[in-house]
Design a protein around this motif. Structure first.
Motif, mmCIF file in Angstrom:
data_model
loop_
_atom_site.group_PDB
_atom_site.id
_atom_site.type_symbol
_atom_site.label_atom_id
_atom_site.label_comp_id
_atom_site.label_asym_id
_atom_site.label_seq_id
_atom_site.Cartn_x
_atom_site.Cartn_y
_atom_site.Cartn_z
ATOM 1 N N LEU A 100 0.835 -1.200 0.000
ATOM 2 C CA LEU A 100 0.000 0.000 0.000
ATOM 3 C C LEU A 100 0.870 1.251 0.000
ATOM 4 C CD1 LEU A 100 -2.914 1.014 0.120
ATOM 5 C CD2 LEU A 100 -2.790 0.867 2.606
ATOM 6 N N GLY A 101 1.936 1.229 0.783
ATOM 7 C CA GLY A 101 2.860 2.353 0.773
ATOM 8 C C GLY A 101 3.552 2.511 -0.561
ATOM 9 N N LEU A 102 3.872 1.397 -1.191
ATOM 10 C CA LEU A 102 4.497 1.421 -2.512
ATOM 11 C C LEU A 102 3.553 2.024 -3.548
ATOM 12 C CD1 LEU A 102 6.976 0.535 -4.197
ATOM 13 C CD2 LEU A 102 5.868 -1.692 -4.470
ATOM 14 N N LEU A 103 2.287 1.665 -3.482
ATOM 15 C CA LEU A 103 1.297 2.209 -4.412
ATOM 16 C C LEU A 103 1.141 3.712 -4.217
ATOM 17 C CD1 LEU A 103 -0.893 1.717 -6.574
ATOM 18 C CD2 LEU A 103 -2.491 1.219 -4.711
ATOM 19 N N ARG A 104 1.148 4.162 -2.976
ATOM 20 C CA ARG A 104 1.025 5.599 -2.715
ATOM 21 C C ARG A 104 2.237 6.367 -3.254
ATOM 22 N NH1 ARG A 104 -1.264 4.215 2.710
ATOM 23 N NH2 ARG A 104 -3.476 4.713 2.616
ATOM 24 N N LYS A 115 -8.226 -5.392 -5.961
ATOM 25 C CA LYS A 115 -9.429 -4.711 -5.461
ATOM 26 C C LYS A 115 -9.304 -4.375 -3.983
ATOM 27 C CE LYS A 115 -12.744 -6.444 -8.851
ATOM 28 N NZ LYS A 115 -13.991 -7.204 -9.076
ATOM 29 N N ARG A 116 -8.721 -5.289 -3.201
ATOM 30 C CA ARG A 116 -8.544 -5.009 -1.775
ATOM 31 C C ARG A 116 -7.571 -3.854 -1.565
ATOM 32 N NH1 ARG A 116 -10.800 -8.786 1.809
ATOM 33 N NH2 ARG A 116 -10.070 -7.294 3.373
ATOM 34 N N LEU A 117 -6.535 -3.788 -2.402
ATOM 35 C CA LEU A 117 -5.595 -2.667 -2.335
ATOM 36 C C LEU A 117 -6.300 -1.353 -2.634
ATOM 37 C CD1 LEU A 117 -2.206 -3.688 -4.001
ATOM 38 C CD2 LEU A 117 -2.520 -2.603 -1.783
ATOM 39 N N ALA A 118 -7.177 -1.390 -3.647
ATOM 40 C CA ALA A 118 -7.916 -0.175 -4.012
ATOM 41 C C ALA A 118 -8.781 0.295 -2.853
ATOM 42 C CB ALA A 118 -8.771 -0.438 -5.249
ATOM 43 N N TYR A 119 -9.502 -0.629 -2.226
ATOM 44 C CA TYR A 119 -10.371 -0.254 -1.111
ATOM 45 C C TYR A 119 -9.550 0.244 0.080
ATOM 46 C CZ TYR A 119 -13.856 -2.962 -3.747
ATOM 47 O OH TYR A 119 -14.686 -3.453 -4.725
ATOM 48 N N ALA A 120 -8.393 -0.408 0.328
ATOM 49 C CA ALA A 120 -7.541 0.020 1.445
ATOM 50 C C ALA A 120 -6.997 1.427 1.202
ATOM 51 C CB ALA A 120 -6.399 -0.969 1.628
ATOM 52 N N LEU A 121 -6.632 1.694 -0.052
ATOM 53 C CA LEU A 121 -6.123 3.018 -0.400
ATOM 54 C C LEU A 121 -7.186 4.084 -0.170
ATOM 55 C CD1 LEU A 121 -3.724 4.605 -1.872
ATOM 56 C CD2 LEU A 121 -5.151 4.376 -3.913
ATOM 57 N N MET A 122 -8.424 3.781 -0.573
ATOM 58 C CA MET A 122 -9.513 4.749 -0.455
ATOM 59 C C MET A 122 -10.063 4.831 0.964
ATOM 60 S SD MET A 122 -11.623 4.155 -4.019
ATOM 61 C CE MET A 122 -12.119 2.504 -3.562
ATOM 62 N N ILE A 167 -3.255 0.011 -11.025
ATOM 63 C CA ILE A 167 -2.832 -1.325 -10.619
ATOM 64 C C ILE A 167 -3.035 -2.260 -11.804
ATOM 65 C CG2 ILE A 167 -3.138 -3.243 -9.012
ATOM 66 C CD1 ILE A 167 -4.369 -1.302 -7.025
ATOM 67 N N GLY A 168 -1.968 -2.898 -12.241
ATOM 68 C CA GLY A 168 -2.054 -3.874 -13.316
ATOM 69 C C GLY A 168 -1.819 -5.279 -12.784
ATOM 70 N N MET A 169 -2.360 -6.277 -13.483
ATOM 71 C CA MET A 169 -2.115 -7.678 -13.144
ATOM 72 C C MET A 169 -1.461 -8.366 -14.320
ATOM 73 S SD MET A 169 -5.071 -6.635 -11.493
ATOM 74 C CE MET A 169 -6.532 -7.449 -12.111
ATOM 75 N N MET A 170 -0.500 -9.241 -14.022
ATOM 76 C CA MET A 170 0.248 -9.902 -15.087
ATOM 77 C C MET A 170 0.455 -11.367 -14.711
ATOM 78 S SD MET A 170 3.699 -8.466 -16.912
ATOM 79 C CE MET A 170 4.873 -8.874 -15.624
ATOM 80 N N PHE A 190 6.470 1.576 -13.401
ATOM 81 C CA PHE A 190 5.695 0.758 -12.479
ATOM 82 C C PHE A 190 6.604 0.106 -11.445
ATOM 83 C CE2 PHE A 190 2.639 1.142 -15.847
ATOM 84 C CZ PHE A 190 1.399 0.931 -15.269
ATOM 85 N N ALA A 191 6.060 -0.131 -10.265
ATOM 86 C CA ALA A 191 6.699 -1.005 -9.286
ATOM 87 C C ALA A 191 6.073 -2.393 -9.442
ATOM 88 C CB ALA A 191 6.474 -0.478 -7.878
ATOM 89 N N PHE A 192 6.853 -3.419 -9.200
ATOM 90 C CA PHE A 192 6.390 -4.790 -9.418
ATOM 91 C C PHE A 192 6.383 -5.562 -8.104
ATOM 92 C CE2 PHE A 192 7.473 -3.338 -13.535
ATOM 93 C CZ PHE A 192 6.742 -4.090 -14.444
ATOM 94 N N VAL A 193 5.262 -6.216 -7.844
ATOM 95 C CA VAL A 193 5.123 -7.038 -6.643
ATOM 96 C C VAL A 193 4.789 -8.458 -7.073
ATOM 97 C CG1 VAL A 193 3.792 -7.442 -4.538
ATOM 98 C CG2 VAL A 193 4.388 -5.107 -5.210
ATOM 99 N N GLU A 194 5.578 -9.407 -6.594
ATOM 100 C CA GLU A 194 5.378 -10.817 -6.940
ATOM 101 C C GLU A 194 4.422 -11.449 -5.944
ATOM 102 O OE1 GLU A 194 6.179 -14.088 -9.457
ATOM 103 O OE2 GLU A 194 7.258 -12.182 -9.554
ATOM 104 N N LEU A 195 3.354 -12.073 -6.445
ATOM 105 C CA LEU A 195 2.434 -12.822 -5.594
ATOM 106 C C LEU A 195 2.707 -14.306 -5.764
ATOM 107 C CD1 LEU A 195 -1.015 -10.995 -5.918
ATOM 108 C CD2 LEU A 195 0.836 -10.619 -4.311
ATOM 109 N N SER A 196 2.855 -14.999 -4.661
ATOM 110 C CA SER A 196 3.169 -16.428 -4.678
ATOM 111 C C SER A 196 2.008 -17.218 -4.096
ATOM 112 C CB SER A 196 4.437 -16.700 -3.857
ATOM 113 O OG SER A 196 5.527 -15.954 -4.359
#
Length: 264
Positions: A1-5, A25-32, A138-141, A159-165
């Motif tokens: 969230l800090g990275l997105l800001r 979507k959860r990131l979007a809601y947390a940001l708002m 926010i993009g998804m790849m 863009f900053a990149f975050v890996e989801l495992s």
């Protein structure tokens, strides 16, 4: 969230089923700070996505001529600019399926954090457009899609990149398993964890091809039946293994049998 800001633009990348869309979507809601879908725009890019769809293009009119019409991102920018005191989030699924540099055009410069709020004149419409400072992307790849080229460096540095495992070992998923109280489900999950270790160590695949936890989510004690689990194995996991190891049918047979045996 800090990275997105800080960066304004974020890409969640990872294997199939790691919850990228859910997390976005959860990131979007947390940001708002609230669940407000009116300030979230979700689009999916594809090979035919073009500048005209995203920024601006000519559209036929009822009178038989053509007029400039803004695309989905330009319209969203205008909505966010009219509400400067609140955060807005533009979510792009399958962001690497389109030619991003071509789709965003001159707006590639404006989406950079340091250029937010600056205006450029759109060549088709002649209108000025800026990307508001409180608009986030926010993009998804999907890292397991071999048919897609990697993003070019012009976009990558914006863009900053975050890996989801896969999160099979997370406290949340373990609590979910305990709530189901199904020994066959737990055996299947353990087998998939073993399979993921093999996939991660495979030089032709790697961690980006591991099987995600979301294949096994959204079940409860009533819906977590033998038939439901067998359906996941037969019609989702095994076809994916056949694609992964198309040149090694023995390995496909081995792991198909192991997944099936875990349910017996």
């Amino acid at each position: 969230l800090g990275l997105l800001r800080r960066k304004k633009n974020l890409i969640l990348q990872g294997a199939p089923g790691t919850g990228k869309t859910f997390a976005a979507k959860r990131l979007a809601y947390a940001l708002m700070g609230e669940t407000d879908d009116s300030r979230v725009e979700v689009v999916q890019f594809h090979q035919s996505t073009a500048y005209e769809d995203v920024v601006v293009g000519l559209r036929p009119t009822a009178e038989g001529g053509f007029a400039a019409a803004e695309g989905v991102f330009a319209r969203f920018c205008r909505r966010a600019a009219a509400d400067p005191g609140r955060d807005y989030v533009f979510i792009i699924d399958e962001i690497n399926r389109a030619n991003i540099s071509k789709a965003f055009g001159e707006l590639l410069m404006l989406i950079e954090a340091e250029h937010r709020g600056e205006a450029l004149r759109l060549p088709v419409s002649g209108e000025l457009l800026s990307v508001p400072k409180r608009l986030h992307i926010i993009g998804m790849m999907n890292t397991a899609d071999r048919s897609l080229a990697m993003l070019d460096y012009a976009l990558r540095r914006r863009f900053a990149f975050v890996e989801l495992s896969p999160a099979f070992d997370s406290n949340g998923f373990r609590d979910y398993c305990a709530g189901l109280d199904n020994s066959r489900f737990e055996a299947l999950v353990r087998e998939v964890e073993s399979l993921n270790r093999v996939i991660a160590e495979d030089e032709s695949l790697g961690e980006g091809f591991c099987i995600g936890h979301s294949y096994f989510c959204n079940m409860d004690a009533d819906t977590c039946t033998d038939a439901a689990m067998a359906s996941i194995v037969e019609y989702e996991l095994i076809p994916m293994l056949k694609e992964y190891w198309f040149d090694d049918p023995a390995k496909v047979r081995e792991w198909s049998d192991r997944l099936r045996r875990s349910l017996r």
